[in-house]
Design a protein around this motif. Sequence first.
Motif, PDB file in Angstrom:
ATOM      1  N   PHE A  31      -5.410  28.912 -11.182  1.00  0.00           N
ATOM      2  CA  PHE A  31      -5.962  30.264 -11.323  1.00  0.00           C
ATOM      3  C   PHE A  31      -5.830  30.750 -12.756  1.00  0.00           C
ATOM      4  N   CYS A  32      -4.729  30.444 -13.419  1.00  0.00           N
ATOM      5  CA  CYS A  32      -4.569  30.868 -14.808  1.00  0.00           C
ATOM      6  C   CYS A  32      -5.650  30.268 -15.697  1.00  0.00           C
ATOM      7  N   ALA A  33      -6.015  29.010 -15.442  1.00  0.00           N
ATOM      8  CA  ALA A  33      -7.108  28.388 -16.196  1.00  0.00           C
ATOM      9  C   ALA A  33      -8.415  29.132 -15.936  1.00  0.00           C
ATOM     10  N   PHE A  34      -8.638  29.510 -14.680  1.00  0.00           N
ATOM     11  CA  PHE A  34      -9.832  30.283 -14.323  1.00  0.00           C
ATOM     12  C   PHE A  34      -9.827  31.632 -15.049  1.00  0.00           C
ATOM     13  N   ALA A  35      -8.673  32.327 -15.043  1.00  0.00           N
ATOM     14  CA  ALA A  35      -8.587  33.634 -15.694  1.00  0.00           C
ATOM     15  C   ALA A  35      -8.779  33.516 -17.198  1.00  0.00           C
TER      16      ALA A  35
END
Length: 223
Positions: A31-35
């Motif tokens: 999710f951090c990569a997505f954000a």
Amino acid sequence: MSTPAWEAVADAARVDYATSVLDLGCGDGAFCAFATRRGAIVSGVDCEPDAIAAALEAVPSGDFRLGMMESLPWAEDTFDVVTAFNAVQYALDPALALVEAARVVRPGGRIAVCKWGPPAGNEFFAFLTAIGAGGVRGDPGRASDPVHDAISAAHLDVVLTGDVAAPIEMTGDEALAESLSRAGIEPAHAAAAITAAAAPYRRADGGYRFDNRLTFWVLRRRR
């Protein structure tokens, strides 16, 4: 957790350019990569060293720390948004985890929590119940919802709530067996029962699809 869930939660919590985000139970940093692709400045916490290593590999610019949700290693009023995807219900003290999230989020900031929704909308958990494994980790089919209870106990206001489709798809019997094994179920012990229970979800190509839904809450601390 699926990309549609990330998108729904990020939109609802207003995660965009220069938003500082802390992801609780960040895992491999997906999710951090997505954000980050939305322009956010990301941090994450997880109790597993391997997860932190994977997250750092996924987002080298992120601030990933080993720690517990109930005792976050950041100062008060640090983040614009705190997120948690299928994480808070596994905290030793879910309410305290949300109190800590409220401590590190800035005034006016948002706390976004997402988890599997009610059993009626989750075919995979219906399948688990059919094979006698309804009590496995992550099962939403319990008398009370630990996240809803934690929100009340932490005295947080619900800004909005919603749900999003999150189907689970598997390529075939081997993938299904692997998924069950990760949940602590050994398929060899009840192969016939598993095959029968999985039949309604089997596709023509031999794979499986379980339609599920995720529920999310966007919260804020009370003034």
